[in-house]
Design an enzyme around this catalytic site. Structure first.
Site, PDB file in Angstrom:
ATOM      1  N   LYS A  81       3.942  -3.760   7.083  1.00 27.94           N
ATOM      2  CA  LYS A  81       4.087  -2.421   7.642  1.00 27.94           C
ATOM      3  C   LYS A  81       4.548  -2.386   9.098  1.00 27.94           C
ATOM      4  O   LYS A  81       5.203  -1.438   9.533  1.00 27.94           O
ATOM      5  CB  LYS A  81       2.760  -1.671   7.515  1.00 27.94           C
ATOM      6  CG  LYS A  81       2.472  -1.114   6.141  1.00 27.94           C
ATOM      7  CD  LYS A  81       3.293   0.132   5.868  1.00 27.94           C
ATOM      8  CE  LYS A  81       2.833   0.871   4.634  1.00 27.94           C
ATOM      9  NZ  LYS A  81       3.578   2.121   4.416  1.00 27.94           N
ATOM     10  N   ASP A 128      -3.838   4.095   5.640  1.00 22.54           N
ATOM     11  CA  ASP A 128      -4.907   3.477   4.875  1.00 22.54           C
ATOM     12  C   ASP A 128      -5.307   2.159   5.522  1.00 22.54           C
ATOM     13  O   ASP A 128      -6.301   1.559   5.149  1.00 22.54           O
ATOM     14  CB  ASP A 128      -4.448   3.196   3.449  1.00 22.54           C
ATOM     15  CG  ASP A 128      -3.361   2.130   3.419  1.00 22.54           C
ATOM     16  OD1 ASP A 128      -3.695   0.942   3.258  1.00 22.54           O
ATOM     17  OD2 ASP A 128      -2.186   2.483   3.575  1.00 22.54           O
TER      18      ASP A 128
END
Length: 409
Positions: A81, A128
């Site tokens: 990410k 998350d």
């Protein structure tokens, strides 16, 4: 064509288009990808992540090859990410400095001169875990601040990883999509900069840059495959939450192989299958999935597709699959316990979803129809991307050691 087998749902995309007939692909050109790669290479932490060839597993499934891009090795952060968040933050600061995209480097952005010119900046995001950690890490590298919001049920290890960078992390009692709305409204109120990988009307530049940031991993993977004598994968399975990662990889592949696009299948948890539900519509309109989005695949627990990635997925993905949690759990166990000669891969809940679905298709008799629809056979060269490692060690142990989410054939 829609197929329901047990609790796995498969949809063949009847709207599949050729390059130039569907959503624009200019953002995913080789020149744009090289700009992204050059930016990431300017970090001292940069290294090409491994492309693991699983020959024994490929033989067991009766396919030509299985290749897994292991993103647990990315920047020491155990997930891919950071590629998106860091590039978007770099592009944003480059615009403030009036520097072109092909000239921006981490050294310039973290220099005392730059910090003096820009002053103190706070970046905000909802996550998350992995995206927020990437944003927080990049803010730390640039000498700036980060405010991170997480949905309810966030794993403690993921919270701790974020706060270890010096960022502030707030665990809400909201689902992911509502946590995004909270982060955005708070950022607007406080004058912070929102760095989110999902897009909405009026908020598209940063999500587009995040998508472009993910291209580093696929440009590496294509190069690594070519080093192995494989010009292109025949099949690619991509996990999706809001669809930014999947859209970026698919967009690059569609641009790179305009006349011979690999068969790309999107994989989602059945509790948060907003891409699948959108694919089902007759007019290709975006559909949202409501509720708690309670799935083992926390990184994919998103109920609303990104508006800028949806067009790419709608027009160029060959198929979409919605699957239960045990599919991802099986993928984690398979990669953790390799056949003789294969390398072990530690893959988290979201990272292993695609391995789990390949196992279902190739090793379970119930997957035979899907296998035929996708054209999987002894000549297939399959690319998977393990997007994360054991970002929650407790969940990883529960699944791999103690059999959480076990489903018997």
């Amino acid at each position: 064509m829609e197929v329901h087998v047990e609790s796995v749902k498969f949809l063949k995309n009847i709207r599949l288009k050729k390059n130039g007939e569907g959503a624009r692909l200019d953002d995913f050109s080789e020149s744009e990808a090289n700009n992204v790669l050059n930016f990431h290479e300017s970090f001292k932490e940069y290294a090409v992540t491994p492309l693991v060839e699983l020959n024994s597993l490929a033989s067991y499934y009766g396919v030509g090859g299985i290749y897994v891009k292991d993103e647990s090795k990315r920047f020491g952060l155990n997930a891919f990410k950071v590629l998106g968040g860091s590039y978007a933050m770099g592009r944003l600061l480059a615009e403030k400095l009036e520097v072109s995209a092909d000239k921006v480097t981490s050294e310039k952005l973290r220099s005392d001169e730059t910090r003096k010119k820009l002053g103190e900046i706070t970046f905000a995001t909802a996550t998350d875990g992995n995206h927020g950690r990437g944003v927080a890490w990049t803010a730390q590298q640039l000498g700036q601040k980060a405010e991170v919001y997480m949905p309810k049920g966030a794993a403690k290890e993921r919270v701790d990883n974020i706060t270890a960078t010096g960022a502030t992390c707030t665990v809400t009692d909201l689902n992911y999509d509502d946590a995004v709305r909270l982060a955005n409204s708070t950022a607007e109120k406080n004058g912070w900069i929102m760095v989110q990988d999902t897009a909405w009307e009026g908020y598209e530049d940063i999500p587009r840059w995040i998508m472009q940031g993910y291209m580093t991993l696929i440009i590496e993977a294509v190069s690594q495959l070519r080093d192995k004598g494989i010009d292109r994968p025949t099949h690619v399975f991509l996990q999706a939450g809001v669809g930014s990662f999947a859209g970026a990889v698919l967009g690059f592949l569609a641009k790179t192989y305009p006349d011979n696009l690999p068969v790309v299948t999107i994989v989602e948890p059945d509790k948060a299958d907003c891409i699948y539900q959108s694919m089902l519509t007759s007019d290709g309109s975006v559909q949202a999935v409501k509720g708690d989005l309670d799935t083992l695949m926390a990184g994919l627990a998103c109920g609303e597709p990104s508006t800028i990635s949806w067009g790419v997925l709608r027009d160029y993905a060959a198929a979409s699959i919605s699957c239960p949690d045990y599919i991802a759990a099986n993928g984690m166990r398979i990669l953790s316990s390799p056949s003789e000669g294969d390398e072990r891969i530690i893959s988290g809940e979201s990272g292993a979803a695609t391995c789990g679905i390949v196992d279902y298709i190739m090793a379970n008799p119930n997957g035979e129809t899907i296998k035929k629809e996708l054209g999987l056979d002894e000549n297939s060269e399959i690319l998977l991307i393990s997007t994360e490692g054991d970002t929650s060690p407790e969940i990883y142990r529960d699944v791999v050691w103690y059999g959480r989410n076990t489903h018997k054939k």
